[in-house]
Design a protein around this motif. Structure first.
Motif, PDB file in Angstrom:
ATOM      1  N   LEU A  32       0.851  -1.195   0.000  1.00 38.26           N
ATOM      2  CA  LEU A  32       0.000   0.000   0.000  1.00 38.26           C
ATOM      3  C   LEU A  32       0.885   1.242   0.000  1.00 38.26           C
ATOM      4  CD1 LEU A  32      -2.813   1.460   0.548  1.00 38.26           C
ATOM      5  CD2 LEU A  32      -2.314   1.165   2.985  1.00 38.26           C
ATOM      6  N   ASN A  33       0.504   2.223  -0.794  1.00 37.69           N
ATOM      7  CA  ASN A  33       1.223   3.490  -0.787  1.00 37.69           C
ATOM      8  C   ASN A  33       0.194   4.622  -0.834  1.00 37.69           C
ATOM      9  OD1 ASN A  33       3.986   4.743  -0.990  1.00 37.69           O
ATOM     10  ND2 ASN A  33       3.019   5.721  -2.760  1.00 37.69           N
ATOM     11  N   ARG A  34       0.543   5.780  -0.245  1.00 39.22           N
ATOM     12  CA  ARG A  34      -0.399   6.899  -0.212  1.00 39.22           C
ATOM     13  C   ARG A  34      -0.880   7.240  -1.627  1.00 39.22           C
ATOM     14  NH1 ARG A  34       1.685  12.659   1.851  1.00 39.22           N
ATOM     15  NH2 ARG A  34       3.133  12.172   0.159  1.00 39.22           N
ATOM     16  N   SER A  35       0.073   7.466  -2.527  1.00 44.38           N
ATOM     17  CA  SER A  35      -0.338   7.771  -3.900  1.00 44.38           C
ATOM     18  C   SER A  35      -0.289   6.477  -4.718  1.00 44.38           C
ATOM     19  CB  SER A  35       0.582   8.833  -4.499  1.00 44.38           C
ATOM     20  OG  SER A  35       1.922   8.455  -4.340  1.00 44.38           O
ATOM     21  N   ARG A  36      -1.295   6.265  -5.520  1.00 41.69           N
ATOM     22  CA  ARG A  36      -1.514   4.991  -6.187  1.00 41.69           C
ATOM     23  C   ARG A  36      -0.393   4.589  -7.160  1.00 41.69           C
ATOM     24  NH1 ARG A  36      -6.649   2.054  -8.098  1.00 41.69           N
ATOM     25  NH2 ARG A  36      -5.629   0.521  -9.426  1.00 41.69           N
ATOM     26  N   SER A  37       0.226   5.609  -7.777  1.00 40.79           N
ATOM     27  CA  SER A  37       1.161   5.316  -8.878  1.00 40.79           C
ATOM     28  C   SER A  37       2.315   4.398  -8.467  1.00 40.79           C
ATOM     29  CB  SER A  37       1.707   6.624  -9.451  1.00 40.79           C
ATOM     30  OG  SER A  37       2.350   7.356  -8.426  1.00 40.79           O
ATOM     31  N   LYS A  38       2.858   4.600  -7.256  1.00 46.41           N
ATOM     32  CA  LYS A  38       3.997   3.767  -6.823  1.00 46.41           C
ATOM     33  C   LYS A  38       3.573   2.299  -6.699  1.00 46.41           C
ATOM     34  CE  LYS A  38       7.209   6.880  -4.418  1.00 46.41           C
ATOM     35  NZ  LYS A  38       6.452   8.146  -4.252  1.00 46.41           N
ATOM     36  N   THR A  39       2.351   2.085  -6.212  1.00 41.09           N
ATOM     37  CA  THR A  39       1.853   0.710  -6.068  1.00 41.09           C
ATOM     38  C   THR A  39       1.717   0.064  -7.444  1.00 41.09           C
ATOM     39  OG1 THR A  39       0.581   1.557  -4.206  1.00 41.09           O
ATOM     40  CG2 THR A  39       0.058  -0.683  -4.946  1.00 41.09           C
ATOM     41  N   MET A  73       7.267   1.898   5.885  1.00 46.99           N
ATOM     42  CA  MET A  73       8.540   2.462   5.382  1.00 46.99           C
ATOM     43  C   MET A  73       8.244   3.805   4.717  1.00 46.99           C
ATOM     44  SD  MET A  73      10.992   0.507   6.253  1.00 46.99           S
ATOM     45  CE  MET A  73      12.432   0.871   5.334  1.00 46.99           C
ATOM     46  N   VAL A  74       7.839   4.775   5.525  1.00 48.72           N
ATOM     47  CA  VAL A  74       7.576   6.118   4.974  1.00 48.72           C
ATOM     48  C   VAL A  74       8.529   7.127   5.593  1.00 48.72           C
ATOM     49  CG1 VAL A  74       5.138   5.559   4.580  1.00 48.72           C
ATOM     50  CG2 VAL A  74       5.806   6.761   6.681  1.00 48.72           C
ATOM     51  N   LYS A  75       8.464   8.316   5.079  1.00 44.02           N
ATOM     52  CA  LYS A  75       9.275   9.420   5.562  1.00 44.02           C
ATOM     53  C   LYS A  75       9.114   9.548   7.078  1.00 44.02           C
ATOM     54  CE  LYS A  75       9.557  14.175   4.046  1.00 44.02           C
ATOM     55  NZ  LYS A  75      11.012  14.291   3.931  1.00 44.02           N
TER      56      LYS A  75
HETATM   57  P1  NDP Z   1      11.201   8.606   1.793  1.00 47.29           P
HETATM   58  O1  NDP Z   1      11.784   8.861   3.118  1.00 47.29           O
HETATM   59  O2  NDP Z   1      11.587   9.457   0.654  1.00 47.29           O
HETATM   60  O3  NDP Z   1       9.584   8.622   1.947  1.00 47.29           O
HETATM   61  C1  NDP Z   1       8.739   8.498   0.835  1.00 47.29           C
HETATM   62  C2  NDP Z   1       7.562   7.627   1.175  1.00 47.29           C
HETATM   63  O4  NDP Z   1       6.824   8.179   2.281  1.00 47.29           O
HETATM   64  C3  NDP Z   1       6.602   7.508   0.016  1.00 47.29           C
HETATM   65  O5  NDP Z   1       6.083   6.210  -0.004  1.00 47.29           O
HETATM   66  C4  NDP Z   1       5.535   8.531   0.398  1.00 47.29           C
HETATM   67  O6  NDP Z   1       4.291   8.305  -0.203  1.00 47.29           O
HETATM   68  C5  NDP Z   1       5.451   8.302   1.879  1.00 47.29           C
HETATM   69  N1  NDP Z   1       4.809   9.407   2.591  1.00 47.29           N
HETATM   70  C6  NDP Z   1       5.287  10.660   2.768  1.00 47.29           C
HETATM   71  N2  NDP Z   1       4.412  11.386   3.494  1.00 47.29           N
HETATM   72  C7  NDP Z   1       3.361  10.578   3.775  1.00 47.29           C
HETATM   73  C8  NDP Z   1       2.158  10.752   4.490  1.00 47.29           C
HETATM   74  N3  NDP Z   1       1.854  11.913   5.096  1.00 47.29           N
HETATM   75  N4  NDP Z   1       1.300   9.705   4.566  1.00 47.29           N
HETATM   76  C9  NDP Z   1       1.594   8.523   3.979  1.00 47.29           C
HETATM   77  N5  NDP Z   1       2.731   8.301   3.290  1.00 47.29           N
HETATM   78  C10 NDP Z   1       3.617   9.314   3.203  1.00 47.29           C
HETATM   79  O7  NDP Z   1      11.411   7.057   1.374  1.00 47.29           O
HETATM   80  P2  NDP Z   1      12.691   6.096   1.555  1.00 47.29           P
HETATM   81  O8  NDP Z   1      12.273   4.839   0.900  1.00 47.29           O
HETATM   82  O9  NDP Z   1      13.953   6.734   1.169  1.00 47.29           O
HETATM   83  O10 NDP Z   1      12.775   5.862   3.140  1.00 47.29           O
HETATM   84  C11 NDP Z   1      11.704   5.303   3.874  1.00 47.29           C
HETATM   85  C12 NDP Z   1      12.074   5.279   5.334  1.00 47.29           C
HETATM   86  O11 NDP Z   1      13.204   4.437   5.511  1.00 47.29           O
HETATM   87  C13 NDP Z   1      12.461   6.651   5.909  1.00 47.29           C
HETATM   88  O12 NDP Z   1      12.010   6.757   7.230  1.00 47.29           O
HETATM   89  C14 NDP Z   1      13.970   6.610   5.882  1.00 47.29           C
HETATM   90  O13 NDP Z   1      14.546   7.482   6.841  1.00 47.29           O
HETATM   91  C15 NDP Z   1      14.220   5.154   6.206  1.00 47.29           C
HETATM   92  N6  NDP Z   1      15.504   4.629   5.796  1.00 47.29           N
HETATM   93  C16 NDP Z   1      16.055   4.991   4.611  1.00 47.29           C
HETATM   94  C17 NDP Z   1      17.283   4.505   4.221  1.00 47.29           C
HETATM   95  C18 NDP Z   1      17.844   4.886   2.905  1.00 47.29           C
HETATM   96  O14 NDP Z   1      18.994   4.522   2.636  1.00 47.29           O
HETATM   97  N7  NDP Z   1      17.119   5.618   2.075  1.00 47.29           N
HETATM   98  C19 NDP Z   1      18.017   3.558   5.066  1.00 47.29           C
HETATM   99  C20 NDP Z   1      17.320   3.164   6.232  1.00 47.29           C
HETATM  100  C21 NDP Z   1      16.123   3.708   6.576  1.00 47.29           C
HETATM  101  P3  NDP Z   1       3.952   9.017  -1.625  1.00 47.29           P
HETATM  102  O15 NDP Z   1       4.498   8.101  -2.668  1.00 47.29           O
HETATM  103  O16 NDP Z   1       2.455   9.055  -1.642  1.00 47.29           O
HETATM  104  O17 NDP Z   1       4.576  10.359  -1.626  1.00 47.29           O
END
Ligand code: NDP
Length: 483
Positions: A32-39, A73-75
């Motif tokens: 599941l992802n917030r925006s559909r396109s990634k899924t 695994m979100v921000k």
């Molecule tokens: P990002 O940190 O760039 O986050 C993007 C994701 O978060 C997208 O799926 C986005 O959905 C979603 N998102 C953002 N805001 C919301 C919201 N309000 N509600 C629901 N979904 C939301 O992605 P990464 O894959 O780089 O990292 C994911 C996590 O893993 C982070 O916490 C990061 O710190 C951690 N991490 C990252 C590492 C790395 O090397 N990159 C290593 C270890 C941990 P949408 O597509 O809809 O925008």
């Protein structure tokens, strides 16, 4: 429901973790992802994975077998809270929510407490190894309850990196323990990188070797006790030549180091716990210093060492000089890791976590940025003495520090005389000498504190707490112990 595990958040980390999960026998993964396109993109690109896509939280919950298990695994930050709120709405008591993002451990403690009240389990999990690790095997540091671990353990073991036949995952401790340990891992990573950078700088300025030649030095070091992923990639970076100019790439990269904040968290936490992680702190501050071009610009003309002091670095025996730097690097690295484990020990005591320090070193051997054979020595040290108060006093490290001793001092003295900054090398040595000092000038600090603030002091020759009447006749009185 048909899926046994779900992933929410399908950016690079989430989609790679989902693919890793799907590739293991017996797993069906809901996504599941917030925006559909990634899924849509993920499901279309990987038909072999057999993903069960969901486009609402209700659909997601419906696609999962009970007890439901979902990895977020979100921000990090507000996004994590938003997703937790949705999952709590559609999940039931006994289900498990895992946050694999880079959360601050105090947020994890808060979230675990709040989610637990609904009867749902919440597990904060440190994930190390970046996108490559998420896909092929990360090092996993889950916290949370024993009950959650019973369900999660087998799944996590199946996707984790493997080192010497063992999966790089352990139940670190309750609530925020996993994210705490991941934070310290990142702090140690900062220190290790800074030490390597200082070694490179000294070799380059001391010997005039080219980056490609220094790459050979690091490749050679990678065959010995310094063997590690970071030393290996250092050689790769130094060897890289810019296609356009033919110059070493490292000479074309702007010398301002970025940071995402986990080093700063490690230092802030250490400050509040009163743990001297000076190597990690210096590494974090060195990145900050590098990133203030306006300050560096106006400081360029500040006086440096006189000409004859600069001779300090004129190296006659290049091989001997490089060997000294290798020894200084190894000794400083031991200090940095010892400080990091000190922070974990102190955090465990403060927050009531039962953390097996030797196991932590063991699960960092694969997947992690700081993966290295060296970590086996740490596991062995804690196996021999679980309550070891200072890691660097373990016999193996004492041997290494003894061997490195004079080289380490030489390198720090040389860098000071030559005017080359080596903050992590020198602060590590100062920490080491501070620990081993018979008497510290802290006695004078206590005198000063008593002078201006009547903070009192203790004496080495009798029990009790004392205050000198500094502004009166300077006699000493016995004071109430205010602490
Ligand atoms: P990002 O940190 O760039 O986050 C993007 C994701 O978060 C997208 O799926 C986005 O959905 C979603 N998102 C953002 N805001 C919301 C919201 N309000 N509600 C629901 N979904 C939301 O992605 P990464 O894959 O780089 O990292 C994911 C996590 O893993 C982070 O916490 C990061 O710190 C951690 N991490 C990252 C590492 C790395 O090397 N990159 C290593 C270890 C941990 P949408 O597509 O809809 O925008």
């Amino acid at each position: 429901g048909t899926a046994n595990i779900g992933v929410v958040g399908l950016a690079v980390m989430g989609s790679n973790l989902a693919r890793n999960l799907a590739s293991r026998e017996g797993n069906t993964v809901a996504v599941l992802n917030r925006s559909r396109s990634k899924t849509d993109e993920l499901v279309a690109a990987h038909p072999e994975a057999g993903f069960v896509p969901a486009f609402s939280y209700e659909e997601f919950a419906g696609s999962l077998q009970r007890p439901r298990t979902a990895v977020i695994m979100v921000k990090a930050g507000g996004a994590t809270d938003a997703v937790i709120e949705e999952l709590v709405r559609v999940f039931e008591p006994g289900d498990i929510i895992v946050d694999g993002g880079n959360a601050l451990f105090t947020d994890t403690i808060r979230r675990e407490k709040a989610v637990r009240e609904t009867g749902i389990n919440f597990v904060g999990m440190g994930v190390s190894g970046g996108e490559e690790g998420a896909l092929n095997g990360p090092s996993l540091m889950p916290g949370g309850s024993d009950e959650s671990w019973a369900t999660l353990g087998p799944i996590l073991r199946s996707i984790a990196a493997v080192a010497d036949g063992e999966p790089c995952v352990t139940h670190v401790g309750h609530d925020g323990a996993g994210h705490f340990v991941k934070m310290v891992h990142n702090g140690i990573e900062y220190a290790d990188m800074q030490l390597i950078a200082e070694a490179y700088d000294l070799i380059r300025r001391g010997t005039g070797k080219s980056p490609a030649e220094i790459a050979d030095v690091f490749a050679e070091w990678n065959r010995g006790e310094l063997e590690s992923y970071l030393i290996e990639i250092t050689a790769e970076v130094l060897r890289q030549v810019d296609a356009g100019t033919g110059r070493p790439l490292v000479d074309l990269i702007v010398d301002q180091a970025g940071a995402k904040g986990t080093g700063a968290w490690t230092v802030q936490t250490a400050l509040s716990l009163g743990v001297p992680v000076s190597g990690i702190a210096e590494a974090t501050f060195a990145r900050s210093l590098s990133s203030h071009p306006e300050q560096r610009e106006v400081s360029r003309e500040l006086p440096g060492p006189a000409e004859d002091s600069r001779d300090a670095l004129r190296v006659d025996d290049v091989d001997a000089f490089i060997e000294k730097i290798r020894l200084a690097l190894y000794a400083s690295k031991i200090v940095a890791y010892s400080q990091g484990f000190d922070e974990i020990r102190a955090g465990a005591a403060e927050y009531g976590w039962n953390i097996d320090l030797g196991r932590i070193a063991a699960i960092w051997r694969g997947g992690c940025i700081i993966r290295a054979q060296f970590l086996n020595r740490i596991t062995e040290a804690y196996a021999a003495t679980p309550e070891l108060p200072v890691l660097l006093t373990a016999p193996y490290f004492v041997d290494a520090l003894t061997r490195a001793q004079s080289a380490w001092r030489d390198v720090v003295a040389t860098s000071a005389r030559a005017g080359i900054p080596a903050p992590a090398f020198s602060s590590s040595l100062a920490y080491y000498d501070g620990l081993r000092a018979e008497r510290l000038p802290a006695a004078l600090i206590q005198g000063q504190r008593d002078f201006f603030g009547a903070h009192t002091y203790k004496r080495i020759d009798k029990p009790g707490t004392f205050h000198t009447l500094w502004s009166g006749d300077r006699t000493e009185i016995e004071a109430e112990d205010t602490h």
